[in-house]
Enzyme design. Structure first.
Site, PDB file in Angstrom:
ATOM      1  N   CYS A   4      -0.264   4.081   2.319  1.00 39.45           N
ATOM      2  CA  CYS A   4      -0.005   3.839   3.742  1.00 39.45           C
ATOM      3  C   CYS A   4       1.468   4.059   4.075  1.00 39.45           C
ATOM      4  O   CYS A   4       1.798   4.626   5.111  1.00 39.45           O
ATOM      5  CB  CYS A   4      -0.349   2.397   4.142  1.00 39.45           C
ATOM      6  SG  CYS A   4      -1.880   1.768   3.474  1.00 39.45           S
ATOM      7  N   ASP A   5       2.355   3.595   3.211  1.00 39.76           N
ATOM      8  CA  ASP A   5       3.775   3.516   3.581  1.00 39.76           C
ATOM      9  C   ASP A   5       4.721   4.343   2.720  1.00 39.76           C
ATOM     10  O   ASP A   5       5.904   4.463   3.046  1.00 39.76           O
ATOM     11  CB  ASP A   5       4.238   2.049   3.522  1.00 39.76           C
ATOM     12  CG  ASP A   5       3.391   1.160   4.421  1.00 39.76           C
ATOM     13  OD1 ASP A   5       3.107   1.595   5.545  1.00 39.76           O
ATOM     14  OD2 ASP A   5       3.002   0.061   3.998  1.00 39.76           O
ATOM     15  N   CYS A  61       0.834  -1.213   0.000  1.00 39.31           N
ATOM     16  CA  CYS A  61       0.000   0.000   0.000  1.00 39.31           C
ATOM     17  C   CYS A  61       0.863   1.255   0.000  1.00 39.31           C
ATOM     18  O   CYS A  61       1.446   1.622   1.031  1.00 39.31           O
ATOM     19  CB  CYS A  61      -0.914  -0.029   1.229  1.00 39.31           C
ATOM     20  SG  CYS A  61      -1.834   1.486   1.473  1.00 39.31           S
TER      21      CYS A  61
END
Ligand code: NAP
Length: 342
Positions: A142-143, A139
């Site tokens: 997300c990261d 993701c």
């Protein structure tokens, strides 16, 4: 553990399909509940940008999911962080109900909608599990932040991979796309954007191994055409090689799936099991947020119609629509439902 709270409709999974199904079910007058193992939104939360959901020129996946949750919660309770462990259909002697058992309690429902979506497919490279969370991610939204100015690769050639690559490029990562063929699967519009953004693509290449120490340091890449293996210094690996259906609960009650594991549903979202319906990515096909929402609406309407046939028109109004009725008047629920229920 509390036992057997009774519902007309339980929706398992609060992605776009499940939230829409819950909202439609509750607005129909069904006593409805949506149960979600994580947080509402499902994989749509991870979409960096959605540009083809009608009414929004451009919206982040998480923002759209939050808006959906806010709207759905006006009508229906969404229980988050509550994993459904088992689901079981019960025979005539038990009122032909469905028993849904979660980590926190158990519920009985007359109808159930399965909208459990999909999960990320694994790449299968050596080191994939070992470095998960230490340089490997599924993701970018997300990261990605942790890899600004650092060399990263995105593996895959579909819409998701290209979107992830664009997102990473945009936030300042030094990104390369690696694809196993010489042609991307992503829609041409996205392919053009990728080219415009100047993201290099390593064609006909697969990642065999991800190496590192405390964190990822390199990937071993194999060029299938040139038949050459080489090691690239890389700090972040974003794997985006498709999805797999989350169908274990469906299997528990004998819902039929196709050869790829996606639930087979008719155009009214009915499955082979009476009063069990499916909606969203778990049904495969065109996996888009707009389609998931539409299927959720159809599934809830089918549940409502099927209950009407068997229960005559005495379905109780759920509390939330009742509150809404008091707040906004009859128009808020639609005249038909008001007539039906009261
Ligand atoms: P996808 O379309 O199934 O693409 C998966 C990609 O990963 C393919 O390019 C595939 O290669 C590659 N792949 C699969 N297994 C691999 C492996 N073991 N090693 C290396 N490469 C591998 O998946 P997706 O991109 O996640 O999209 C899923 C669905 O969501 C699609 O229906 C898509 O249209 C939709 N979606 C839409 C948007 C949008 O903006 N409209 C955004 C995201 C997703 P091959 O091409 O060689 O098979």
């Amino acid at each position: 553990m509390k036992r057997d709270k009774n519902y007309d409709l339980i929706v398992v999974g609060a992605g776009p399909a499940g939230m829409t199904a819950g909202m439609y079910g509750a607005r129909s007058g069904l006593k409805a509940l949506v149960i979600e193992k994580g947080i509402s939104g499902g994989l749509s939360n991870e979409a960096p940008e959605i540009e083809n959901y009608p009414g929004f020129m451009r919206v982040g996946g998480m923002e759209l999911a939050e808006k959906m949750k806010e709207q759905a919660s006006e009508y229906v309770e969404i229980k988050e962080l509550e994993k459904v462990k088992t689901i079981e259909t019960r025979g005539k002697e038990n009122g032909e109900n469905v028993l849904v058992v979660t980590e926190k309690g158990s519920y009985v429902t007359k109808t159930a909608i399965i909208s459990t979506g999909t999960k990320h497919r694994k790449l299968g490279a050596i080191g994939e599990d070992e470095f998960l969370g230490r340089g490997i991610s599924y993701c970018a939204t997300c990261d990605g932040f942790f890899f600004r100015d650092k060399p990263v690769i995105v593996v895959g050639g579909g819409d998701s991979a290209v979107r992830e690559a664009l997102y990473l490029k945009n936030i300042g990562c030094v990104v390369t796309l690696i694809h196993r063929r010489d042609k991307l699967r992503a829609e041409p519009y996205l392919q053009n954007k990728l080219e415009e953004a100047g993201v290099p693509v390593l064609w006909n290449s697969v990642v065999n191994e991800i190496k590192g120490d405390k964190a990822v340091r390199s990937v071993v890449k194999y060029d299938k055409k040139k038949e050459i293996e080489n090691e690239l210094p890389i700090e972040g690996v974003f794997i985006s090689v498709g999805e797999e259906p989350v169908n274990d609960l469906a299997a528990q009650i004998g819902i039929k799936c196709d050869k790829n594991g996606y639930i087979i549903a008719d155009k009214n979202q009915r499955t082979n099991i009476e009063r069990a319906y499916a909606a969203g990515d778990i049904t495969g096909g065109v996996r888009q947020v707009v389609v998931a929402c539409a299927e959720g609406a159809i599934a809830a309407t089918s549940a409502y119609n099927d209950l009407l046939e068997t229960n005559q028109r005495d379905l109780p109004l759920d509390e939330r629509p009742r509150e809404r009725l008091a707040k906004y008047g009859a128009e808020a629920l639609g005249e038909e439902k008001v007539k039906i229920n009261g």
